[in-house]
Structures are given as C-alpha cells and as structure tokens.
Design a protein around this motif. Structure first.
Motif, PDB file in Angstrom:
ATOM      1  N   SER A 121       1.242   1.905  -9.213  1.00  0.00           N
ATOM      2  CA  SER A 121      -0.101   1.096  -9.527  1.00  0.00           C
ATOM      3  C   SER A 121       0.077  -0.019 -10.337  1.00  0.00           C
ATOM      4  O   SER A 121      -0.278  -1.412 -10.472  1.00  0.00           O
ATOM      5  CB  SER A 121      -1.163   2.111  -9.941  1.00  0.00           C
ATOM      6  OG  SER A 121      -2.535   1.173 -10.390  1.00  0.00           O
ATOM      7  N   ASP A 122       0.946   0.371 -11.661  1.00  0.00           N
ATOM      8  CA  ASP A 122       1.518  -0.753 -12.468  1.00  0.00           C
ATOM      9  C   ASP A 122       2.280  -1.686 -11.953  1.00  0.00           C
ATOM     10  O   ASP A 122       2.310  -3.202 -12.393  1.00  0.00           O
ATOM     11  CB  ASP A 122       2.273   0.129 -13.681  1.00  0.00           C
ATOM     12  CG  ASP A 122       1.339   0.857 -14.491  1.00  0.00           C
ATOM     13  OD1 ASP A 122       0.279   0.640 -14.506  1.00  0.00           O
ATOM     14  OD2 ASP A 122       1.837   1.651 -15.063  1.00  0.00           O
TER      15      ASP A 122
ATOM     16  N   GLY B 153      -7.516   1.204 -10.453  1.00  0.00           N
ATOM     17  CA  GLY B 153      -7.099   0.781  -9.239  1.00  0.00           C
ATOM     18  C   GLY B 153      -6.610   1.750  -8.307  1.00  0.00           C
ATOM     19  O   GLY B 153      -6.534   1.401  -7.155  1.00  0.00           O
ATOM     20  N   ILE B 154      -6.298   2.916  -8.894  1.00  0.00           N
ATOM     21  CA  ILE B 154      -5.902   4.008  -7.893  1.00  0.00           C
ATOM     22  C   ILE B 154      -7.169   4.516  -7.240  1.00  0.00           C
ATOM     23  O   ILE B 154      -8.291   4.768  -7.575  1.00  0.00           O
ATOM     24  CB  ILE B 154      -5.233   5.037  -8.780  1.00  0.00           C
ATOM     25  CG1 ILE B 154      -3.792   4.475  -9.042  1.00  0.00           C
ATOM     26  CG2 ILE B 154      -4.775   6.120  -7.566  1.00  0.00           C
ATOM     27  CD1 ILE B 154      -3.077   5.404 -10.080  1.00  0.00           C
TER      28      ILE B 154
ATOM     29  N   ALA C  42       2.478   7.841  -8.746  1.00  0.00           N
ATOM     30  CA  ALA C  42       1.326   6.828  -8.565  1.00  0.00           C
ATOM     31  C   ALA C  42       1.015   5.975  -9.396  1.00  0.00           C
ATOM     32  O   ALA C  42       0.694   4.707  -9.246  1.00  0.00           O
ATOM     33  CB  ALA C  42       0.100   7.650  -8.483  1.00  0.00           C
TER      34      ALA C  42
ATOM     35  N   ARG D 257      -6.081   4.750 -14.466  1.00  0.00           N
ATOM     36  CA  ARG D 257      -5.585   3.507 -13.704  1.00  0.00           C
ATOM     37  C   ARG D 257      -6.669   3.341 -12.732  1.00  0.00           C
ATOM     38  O   ARG D 257      -6.778   3.934 -11.780  1.00  0.00           O
ATOM     39  CB  ARG D 257      -4.145   3.949 -12.739  1.00  0.00           C
ATOM     40  CG  ARG D 257      -3.039   4.083 -13.676  1.00  0.00           C
ATOM     41  CD  ARG D 257      -2.688   2.844 -14.505  1.00  0.00           C
ATOM     42  NE  ARG D 257      -1.587   2.603 -15.023  1.00  0.00           N
ATOM     43  CZ  ARG D 257      -1.196   3.224 -16.298  1.00  0.00           C
ATOM     44  NH1 ARG D 257      -2.399   4.103 -16.933  1.00  0.00           N
ATOM     45  NH2 ARG D 257      -0.038   3.389 -16.851  1.00  0.00           N
TER      46      ARG D 257
ATOM     47  N   GLN E 167      -7.826   8.409 -12.091  1.00  0.00           N
ATOM     48  CA  GLN E 167      -8.417   7.137 -11.618  1.00  0.00           C
ATOM     49  C   GLN E 167      -8.993   6.366 -13.050  1.00  0.00           C
ATOM     50  O   GLN E 167      -8.974   5.200 -13.198  1.00  0.00           O
ATOM     51  CB  GLN E 167      -9.504   7.318 -10.547  1.00  0.00           C
ATOM     52  CG  GLN E 167     -10.128   5.955 -10.218  1.00  0.00           C
ATOM     53  CD  GLN E 167     -11.505   6.160  -9.313  1.00  0.00           C
ATOM     54  OE1 GLN E 167     -12.163   7.252  -9.396  1.00  0.00           O
ATOM     55  NE2 GLN E 167     -11.507   5.476  -8.280  1.00  0.00           N
TER      56      GLN E 167
ATOM     57  N   THR F  43       0.897  -1.082   0.016  1.00  0.00           N
ATOM     58  CA  THR F  43      -0.084   0.189   0.086  1.00  0.00           C
ATOM     59  C   THR F  43       0.650   1.218   0.021  1.00  0.00           C
ATOM     60  O   THR F  43       1.722   1.390   0.826  1.00  0.00           O
ATOM     61  CB  THR F  43      -0.905   0.138   1.255  1.00  0.00           C
ATOM     62  OG1 THR F  43      -1.603  -1.013   1.234  1.00  0.00           O
ATOM     63  CG2 THR F  43      -1.912   1.282   1.046  1.00  0.00           C
TER      64      THR F  43
ATOM     65  N   TYR G  60       1.042  -2.051  -6.584  1.00  0.00           N
ATOM     66  CA  TYR G  60       0.649  -1.669  -5.296  1.00  0.00           C
ATOM     67  C   TYR G  60      -0.861  -1.163  -5.169  1.00  0.00           C
ATOM     68  O   TYR G  60      -1.326  -0.545  -6.192  1.00  0.00           O
ATOM     69  CB  TYR G  60       1.807  -0.416  -5.110  1.00  0.00           C
ATOM     70  CG  TYR G  60       2.893  -0.840  -4.651  1.00  0.00           C
ATOM     71  CD1 TYR G  60       3.497  -0.589  -3.412  1.00  0.00           C
ATOM     72  CD2 TYR G  60       4.032  -1.154  -5.732  1.00  0.00           C
ATOM     73  CE1 TYR G  60       4.621  -0.788  -3.216  1.00  0.00           C
ATOM     74  CE2 TYR G  60       5.246  -1.266  -5.274  1.00  0.00           C
ATOM     75  CZ  TYR G  60       5.940  -1.169  -3.926  1.00  0.00           C
ATOM     76  OH  TYR G  60       6.916  -1.769  -3.719  1.00  0.00           O
ATOM     77  N   ASP G  61      -1.320  -1.168  -4.040  1.00  0.00           N
ATOM     78  CA  ASP G  61      -2.518  -0.433  -3.654  1.00  0.00           C
ATOM     79  C   ASP G  61      -2.258   1.091  -3.658  1.00  0.00           C
ATOM     80  O   ASP G  61      -1.706   1.235  -2.739  1.00  0.00           O
ATOM     81  CB  ASP G  61      -3.325  -0.979  -2.809  1.00  0.00           C
ATOM     82  CG  ASP G  61      -3.833  -2.490  -3.058  1.00  0.00           C
ATOM     83  OD1 ASP G  61      -3.818  -2.794  -4.082  1.00  0.00           O
ATOM     84  OD2 ASP G  61      -3.769  -3.243  -2.081  1.00  0.00           O
ATOM     85  N   VAL G  62      -2.747   2.156  -4.539  1.00  0.00           N
ATOM     86  CA  VAL G  62      -2.321   3.370  -4.343  1.00  0.00           C
ATOM     87  C   VAL G  62      -3.301   4.046  -3.937  1.00  0.00           C
ATOM     88  O   VAL G  62      -4.321   4.075  -4.538  1.00  0.00           O
ATOM     89  CB  VAL G  62      -1.619   3.766  -5.722  1.00  0.00           C
ATOM     90  CG1 VAL G  62      -1.537   5.319  -5.852  1.00  0.00           C
ATOM     91  CG2 VAL G  62      -0.467   2.910  -6.240  1.00  0.00           C
ATOM     92  N   TYR G  63      -3.054   4.945  -2.879  1.00  0.00           N
ATOM     93  CA  TYR G  63      -3.905   6.105  -2.577  1.00  0.00           C
ATOM     94  C   TYR G  63      -3.122   7.549  -2.983  1.00  0.00           C
ATOM     95  O   TYR G  63      -1.839   7.668  -2.610  1.00  0.00           O
ATOM     96  CB  TYR G  63      -3.958   6.096  -0.978  1.00  0.00           C
ATOM     97  CG  TYR G  63      -4.591   4.969  -0.462  1.00  0.00           C
ATOM     98  CD1 TYR G  63      -6.102   4.756  -0.594  1.00  0.00           C
ATOM     99  CD2 TYR G  63      -3.984   3.953   0.000  1.00  0.00           C
ATOM    100  CE1 TYR G  63      -6.715   3.759   0.105  1.00  0.00           C
ATOM    101  CE2 TYR G  63      -4.494   2.664   0.682  1.00  0.00           C
ATOM    102  CZ  TYR G  63      -6.002   2.814   0.806  1.00  0.00           C
ATOM    103  OH  TYR G  63      -6.561   1.385   1.063  1.00  0.00           O
TER     104      TYR G  63
END
Length: 240
Positions: free
Chosen positions: A22-23, A47-48, A18, A45, A42, A3, A26-29
């Motif tokens: 993500s690529d 998943g972000i 970021a 990507r 978003q 994360t 990672y779980d990205v905030y």
C-alpha cells in the motif's frame, strides 16, 4: 502492476506485505477471517480494501475474485498444526492443515491465473517455509504442506512463464509472527524469539516490494530469508 490480492493479511507476514505494498502505491485487497483485524488494518492504511472471507470457503472466494482484476496474487494464508510426533496427530488437524496450506492456495491460484494469462502478465507469490526444504521433528504435516507448495510453485512457473507470468516462492526461516500463538505458551514463544535473532515480517515485506519492482523479464523464482544468527532449540543465541 498495480493491484495486489493478499491472503492471511490480518497478521504477521501477510499484514506486513499489505502495508508495504500500500505504501508503495499498490491497490491492495487484504483477505482474512477476522473482521476486527481487517478494520484495524484499514484504519492504519485507509487505501487498503478489506475482504473478510475464509480461504477454505470456495464459493465465497470465487465470488470475490470474479469481480476483481488482480495483478499480484500473494498466497500467504497458512496454519501450523499442533507440534508433536506424527503418530499422535489428530486426523482433523491433518485435514485442516492440508486444506488451508495447500488446497486453498491451489484453488485461489486457479481462479486468478486465467485473467493473468489473458493479459499476458502477472505475478504469483507463495509463502512457503524452510520446513518445506529441510527436515525438522514434530512438524511432519506442516513440512509436507510447504513442500507441496514448493513443488506446485515450480511446476506452475513452467506452465505460465510462456505467458509472461512470474512465480515466486518465499522461503522464510524463523520469523517472529503469531504462527505459534495457539500451539505454544507465552514462555515457549519468548524462548523461541529470545535475543532478537528472528527475522521480522517487515523484512520479508521489504523483499517482496523489491522483487515486484524488477523489470518484467526478471523473475526471482525463490528467495530464502533466514536469521543471520543461528539459534538453539530453545531460541537462545549460539556463540557470542
């Protein structure tokens, strides 16, 4: 580590990091003030996870962090105050630079490190600047903020290394970002980046992904990333 929490993620280095993380799985905030820019990120990507918050809003930031598990914290948000001789700076510009570049990063780090210490792992990164390590005219306060980050990162590492927490200072030179968009006109920015000699945000992001992939016993305490070719004050190449 899975994360990552990244401030200043709506443009430039933060956005590139970021996307790269993500690529990399990672779980990205992704944290930023512009909801429109976060929506675009978003969409690119999915998943972000976008988080629209001002890093200077302490209560809002504390509320956001309280519900998250953060393995990698990237303190990237920052501003460049108007260029000029320090004697002519507006007090408001000084206050804002100190608040965004220093105070907000220290506060956010304080909110996150207890959970890292409890888990005996984590990685904290700060986007510094070559201006924090060398003297340049017309950026006295900006240089001071980045020098403060350099000192904080080094001392923080001394505090946290016993808990297995890594700390890295990123020290970019000339990177082609939007940092100067509000303080230089288009012609001046074009001159600064003339000849395609500037480091790109993706270059910094690639380095971040690489160092995060090192084994837990190895910590890159600082990395400097500079243009290969030097530039003149106008941004043009020197030599051939």
């Amino acid at each position: 580590m899975t994360t990552a929490f990244i401030t200043g993620a709506t443009s430039g280095i933060g956005r590139a990091i970021a996307v790269a993380l993500s690529d990399a799985g990672y779980d990205v905030y992704a944290v930023g003030r512009s909801q429109a820019a976060l929506k675009e990120l978003q969409a690119e990507r999915p998943g972000i996870v976008p988080i629209a918050v001002d890093v200077c809003d302490r209560e809002a930031l504390e509320s956001v962090v309280a519900d998250l598990t953060i393995d990698v914290l990237i303190n990237n948000a920052g501003i460049m105050p108007p260029l000029g001789n320090f004697a002519d700076m507006k007090i408001a510009d000084i206050d804002t630079a100190l608040e965004v570049n220093v105070s907000a990063a220290i506060l956010l780090t304080r909110l996150v490190v207890p959970q890292m210490r409890e888990r005996q792992s984590g990685h904290i990164l700060f986007t510094g600047s070559s201006a924090g390590h060398a003297a340049f005219p017309n950026v006295a306060v900006y240089s001071a903020t980045k020098a403060a980050i350099a000192g904080f990162a080094a001392a923080l590492r001394a505090d946290l290394s016993q808990y297995g927490i890594r700390v890295t200072e990123i020290v970019p030179g000339r990177v082609e970002t939007q940092l100067y968009k509000d303080i230089l006109d288009a012609e001046a920015r074009a001159a600064m980046y003339a000849g395609n000699v500037a480091v790109q945000p993706d270059d910094v992001a690639s380095m971040v992904v690489t160092l995060l992939g090192l084994p837990a016993w190895a910590d890159v305490t600082r990395f400097d990333i500079m243009p290969t070719r030097p530039t003149s004050p106008s941004g043009s190449k020197q030599g051939k």
